[in-house]
Design a protein around this motif. Structure first.
Motif, short mmCIF file in Angstrom:
data_model
loop_
_atom_site.label_atom_id
_atom_site.label_comp_id
_atom_site.label_asym_id
_atom_site.label_seq_id
_atom_site.Cartn_x
_atom_site.Cartn_y
_atom_site.Cartn_z
N LEU A 138 0.83 -1.21 0.00
CA LEU A 138 0.00 0.00 0.00
C LEU A 138 0.85 1.25 0.00
O LEU A 138 0.63 2.19 -0.76
N HIS A 139 1.89 1.24 0.83
CA HIS A 139 2.70 2.45 0.99
C HIS A 139 3.69 2.65 -0.15
O HIS A 139 4.32 3.70 -0.25
N ASN A 140 3.85 1.64 -1.00
CA ASN A 140 4.67 1.83 -2.19
C ASN A 140 3.95 2.66 -3.26
O ASN A 140 4.59 3.18 -4.17
N ILE A 141 2.64 2.79 -3.14
CA ILE A 141 1.88 3.55 -4.13
C ILE A 141 2.31 5.02 -4.16
O ILE A 141 2.63 5.54 -5.24
N PRO A 142 2.34 5.74 -3.01
CA PRO A 142 2.78 7.14 -3.09
C PRO A 142 4.22 7.30 -3.53
O PRO A 142 4.58 8.32 -4.14
N GLU A 143 5.07 6.31 -3.24
CA GLU A 143 6.45 6.39 -3.71
C GLU A 143 6.51 6.31 -5.23
O GLU A 143 7.25 7.05 -5.89
N GLY A 144 5.71 5.40 -5.81
CA GLY A 144 5.62 5.32 -7.26
C GLY A 144 5.06 6.60 -7.85
O GLY A 144 5.55 7.10 -8.88
#
Length: 259
Positions: free
Chosen positions: A119-125
Motif C-alpha cells: 500500500l505504501h509503495n503507491i505514493p512512492e511510485g
C-alpha cells in the motif's frame, strides 16, 4: 527521454527486489537491531525526498504567487495525508497489539506487513512519476538528474523494505522462493503507479505543484504513522534514530549533488 524515464520508473522496483533477495543470503530471522536500523534509514530517506525532491520544487514553481506561494503546496500536502489516512482506515494496518496471542499471530502480522508495504509503495511510485512528468513537460525546477536522484533515493530505501517483507515471512516457515516472490510483488505497484501518474500529469500539467505536494504528504504520512513507531519501539530505538539521520543525509546529498 523515454530511456531516462524507464530507468527512473524501474529503479525503485529493482531496489525492492534486491532487498527481497536477502532471504537467500541472511539467516531466517532478522535481528531486532537490524530491523530498527533499516526502518530508520528508510524513514530518513523518505523525509528528505519529500522535502528536497517534492515540496521544494512545488514551492519554487509557485514563486510568482508571492507570499501565497505556499497555498498550492499546502492543499496538495494535506490531500496526500488524507488520502493515506483513508487507505489506512479501509485496509489492514501494519501495527498489531503486542499482547495478542495464538498460533497464527506471526503469520497474521507478516501478512499485514506485506499489505501495508504494498500500500505504501503507491505514493512512492506516484512521487517518481510526478517528478519525471514535471521534467518531461518542461518544469524548470526539475532536472533529469534531480528526478533520477529521487528515484535512486527511493530505490535505496526500498532495499530494506524488501528485506523487511521477505525475512519475517521466511521466519514463519514459508519457502525462500515464495517469500522472495512476495517481496518482489510488494514493489510491483511502484512502476505501475509511476506510469499512471506520468500519463495523468500530461493532462494536469498546470496542477503539478499540487501533485508534487500530494506525493510528499502521502510519503510523510507513511513515515509518521508507520516507520517512526516501528523504529522507535523496543530497546534499540537509538539505532533507528541514528540510521534515520544517515538516511536523511544520503538523500539530501543525492538530491543536491545530482539535481
Amino acid at each position: 527521454m523515454w530511456f531516462d524515464i524507464a530507468e527512473g520508473v524501474l529503479l525503485p522496483f529493482l531496489g525492492t527486489s534486491l532487498g527481497a533477495a536477502c532471504v537467500f543470503f541472511l539467516k531466517n530471522r532478522m535481528s531486532e537491531r537490524l530491523e530498527r536500523a533499516l526502518t530508520g534509514f528508510a524513514a530518513g530517506i523518505m523525509v528528505a525526498a519529500s522535502f528536497f525532491s517534492l515540496l521544494l520544487p512545488a514551492l519554487e514553481q509557485n514563486e510568482d504567487m508571492g507570499r501565497l506561494a505556499f497555498v498550492p503546496s499546502t492543499i496538495g500536502f494535506l490531500i496526500g495525508m488524507l488520502f493515506l489516512l483513508v487507505l489506512d482506515v479501509i485496509t489492514p494496518h501494519m501495527h498489531m497489539d503486542h499482547n495478542e496471542e495464538g498460533p497464527n499471530v506471526g503469520l497474521k502480522k507478516t501478512t499485514k506487513l506485506v499489505l501495508a508495504v504494498t500500500l505504501h509503495n503507491i505514493p512512492e511510485g506516484m512521487a517518481v512519476g510526478v517528478v519525471y512528468a514535471g521534467w518531461m513537460y518542461g518544469n524548470t525546477q526539475i532536472s533529469v538528474m534531480g528526478a533520477f536522484a529521487l528515484s535512486m533515493g527511493i530505490a535505496i530505501q526500498n532495499f530494506p523494505e524488501g528485506a523487511i517483507v521477505s525475512m519475517p515471512l521466511r521466519a514463519e516457515g514459508i519457502p525462500k522462493k515464495k517469500t522472495f516472490l512476495y517481496g518482489v510483488l510488494s514493489g510491483i505497484v511502484e512502476p505501475i503507479a509511476a506510469v499512471i501518474t506520468i500519463f495523468a500529469a500530461g493532462v494536469l500539467v498546470p496542477v503539478l505543484p499540487y501533485l508534487l505536494s500530494f506525493a510528499a504528504g502521502a510519503m510523510l504520512y507513511v513515515v509518521v504513522e508507520e516507520l517512526i513507531p516501528e523504529m522507535s519501539e523496543g530497546k534499540h530505538s537509538n539505532i533507528g534514530t541514528i540510521c534515520f539521520a544517515l538516511g536523511f543525509v544520503v538523500m539530501m546529498a543525492l538530491d543536491v549533488g545530482l539535481g
